[in-house]
Each structure stands twice: as structure tokens, then as C-alpha cells.
Design a protein around this motif. Structure first.
Motif, PDB file in Angstrom:
ATOM      1  N   LEU A  61       0.860  -1.181   0.000  1.00 43.01           N
ATOM      2  CA  LEU A  61       0.000   0.000   0.000  1.00 43.01           C
ATOM      3  C   LEU A  61       0.895   1.230   0.000  1.00 43.01           C
ATOM      4  O   LEU A  61       1.788   1.344   0.834  1.00 43.01           O
ATOM      5  N   ARG A  65      -3.170   3.141  -1.223  1.00 42.67           N
ATOM      6  CA  ARG A  65      -3.597   2.512  -2.476  1.00 42.67           C
ATOM      7  C   ARG A  65      -2.634   1.393  -2.807  1.00 42.67           C
ATOM      8  O   ARG A  65      -1.444   1.498  -2.570  1.00 42.67           O
ATOM      9  N   ARG A  66      -3.151   0.321  -3.397  1.00 43.29           N
ATOM     10  CA  ARG A  66      -2.295  -0.835  -3.671  1.00 43.29           C
ATOM     11  C   ARG A  66      -1.520  -0.660  -4.974  1.00 43.29           C
ATOM     12  O   ARG A  66      -2.031  -0.128  -5.956  1.00 43.29           O
ATOM     13  N   ARG A 116      -3.308  -7.401   1.853  1.00 39.56           N
ATOM     14  CA  ARG A 116      -2.996  -5.992   1.566  1.00 39.56           C
ATOM     15  C   ARG A 116      -4.050  -5.391   0.647  1.00 39.56           C
ATOM     16  O   ARG A 116      -4.498  -4.270   0.850  1.00 39.56           O
ATOM     17  N   ALA A 120      -6.674  -2.382   1.650  1.00 36.59           N
ATOM     18  CA  ALA A 120      -6.832  -1.157   0.861  1.00 36.59           C
ATOM     19  C   ALA A 120      -8.285  -0.956   0.476  1.00 36.59           C
ATOM     20  O   ALA A 120      -8.824   0.151   0.557  1.00 36.59           O
TER      21      ALA A 120
END
Ligand code: FES
Length: 132
Positions: A61, A65-66, A116, A120
């Protein structure tokens, strides 16, 4: 705060906050975020799978945001907040998304990526609810 350096003529100064810890680094500008995490900072929870942006094993992240860290140069995110799988756990307690998967060894590689991405998505959902 961590300082690391690479003594090449073209080394670039980068400042990142990774899992809440500030890191001031001198890096070769070609260093991917994935290699920075794994090889310079020993954060090996982020995996190197295909190294071509196709498998998602390297997902982190960046400012919530990934991103695929294998396709991202570390210098592109000077000043950013990075969260790896190690950063999802708070004060030694597993993140709620980590608990059910903690016992499954077979899916540990893929599950860290899913966690993850899920984290997110959950954060974006929380943000969207606040907006609406
Ligand atoms: S290692 Fe496969 S997408 Fe990055």
C-alpha cells in the motif's frame, strides 16, 4: 529512523515512511520498491513472484492505495507512506484479515497479497462511507 546508503555516483536521496518508521536512504534510482523492502530493509513479507507485474505477490500500500512494488521505482514515492504485510499487524496483534489465514501454510504467499488488497479496499470503503 533508518539510514542506508549506496555509494554510486548517481545515488538519489529518498525519504519514506514504511510501516510507520521513517527511512532516509541513498539509492540507485533504478532500485524497485520491492528490492528496497526485501534487500535493503529486510522486510521479506512482500514476495517476489513473477517480477513482471502479473502475479501480485509484491503488492504494497502506498498512501493507502495498492501497487505492485516490482514495477515501482522507490524514488518515485519520496515522502510517501508505505505499508507492507508486516505493517498491517498493530503492536504484535494480527490484523483482522490476517487471523483466519495465520494457520494456513499452503496459501501464505498468496494470502499476504490478498490481505494488503483487502485492507486497501476496506479503507476505501470506510472513506467512501464518511464521504456519503
Ligand atoms: S512480483 Fe509478480 S506482480 Fe510483482
Amino acid at each position: 529512523m533508518t539510514s542506508a546508503s549506496l555509494t554510486t555516483p548517481e545515488a538519489v536521496s529518498v525519504s519514506l515512511t514504511i510501516n510507520g518508521a521513517h527511512h532516509a536512504l541513498m539509492l540507485d534510482p533504478r532500485t524497485t520498491l520491492l528490492d528496497l523492502l526485501r534487500e535493503h530493509l529486510d522486510l521479506t513479507g512482500t514476495k517476489k513472484g513473477c517480477d513482471q507485474g502479473q502475479c501480485g505477490a509484491c503488492t504494497v500500500l502506498i498512501d493507502g492505495r495498492r501497487f505492485n512494488s516490482c514495477l515501482t521505482f522507490a524514488v518515485m514515492y519520496d515522502g510517501a507512506q508505505i505499508t507492507t504485510i508486516e505493517g498491517l499487524a498493530a503492536k504484535g496483534a494480527l490484523h483482522p484479515l490476517q487471523r483466519p489465514r495465520a494457520r494456513c501454510i499452503r496459501c501464505s504467499r498468496r494470502s499476504s497479497t490478498m490481505m494488503r488488497s483487502s485492507a486497501a479496499t476496506a479503507r476505501r470503503g470506510k472513506f467512501a462511507r464518511r464521504q456519503g
